[in-house]
Motif scaffolding. Structure first.
Motif, mmCIF file in Angstrom:
data_model
loop_
_atom_site.group_PDB
_atom_site.id
_atom_site.type_symbol
_atom_site.label_atom_id
_atom_site.label_comp_id
_atom_site.label_asym_id
_atom_site.label_seq_id
_atom_site.Cartn_x
_atom_site.Cartn_y
_atom_site.Cartn_z
ATOM 1 N N CYS A 1 2.785 98.636 17.769
ATOM 2 C CA CYS A 1 2.879 99.699 17.423
ATOM 3 C C CYS A 1 3.413 100.661 15.843
ATOM 4 N N CYS B 1 10.662 95.352 20.311
ATOM 5 C CA CYS B 1 10.229 96.944 19.466
ATOM 6 C C CYS B 1 11.315 98.385 20.379
ATOM 7 N N ASN C 1 11.039 101.299 19.194
ATOM 8 C CA ASN C 1 10.654 101.764 19.961
ATOM 9 C C ASN C 1 9.083 102.090 21.511
ATOM 10 N N CYS C 2 8.121 100.857 21.259
ATOM 11 C CA CYS C 2 7.443 100.700 21.865
ATOM 12 C C CYS C 2 8.080 99.589 22.951
ATOM 13 N N TYR D 1 6.329 100.184 14.625
ATOM 14 C CA TYR D 1 7.579 100.074 13.857
ATOM 15 C C TYR D 1 8.008 99.762 12.755
#
Length: 64
Positions: A48, A21, A23-24, A50
């Motif tokens: 998460c 990911c 994002n995370c 996303y």
């Protein structure tokens, strides 16, 4: 004619990738479907939430 049919089958093939990911950074949290290097459908991170939208070139998206 069967040669052209094989070309069309190859062109319609989708590839499935598991990616981290963006994002995370959870490993292999996103399952992305690609056709001709572009995402098919939305893919959401299992950790998460996303979302990578449909119609995005994966290389360009991960560079951002």
């Amino acid at each position: 004619m069967s040669v052209f049919a094989d070309c069309q089958d190859e062109r319609n093939k989708k590839t499935i990738l598991e990616i981290d990911c963006p994002n995370c950074r959870e490993e292999d949290a996103l399952e992305v479907f690609l056709k001709d290097g572009v995402t098919v459908g939305e893919s959401a991170c299992s950790a998460c939430g996303y979302v990578i939208p449909e119609g995005v070139s994966l290389e360009e998206f991960l560079e951002e």
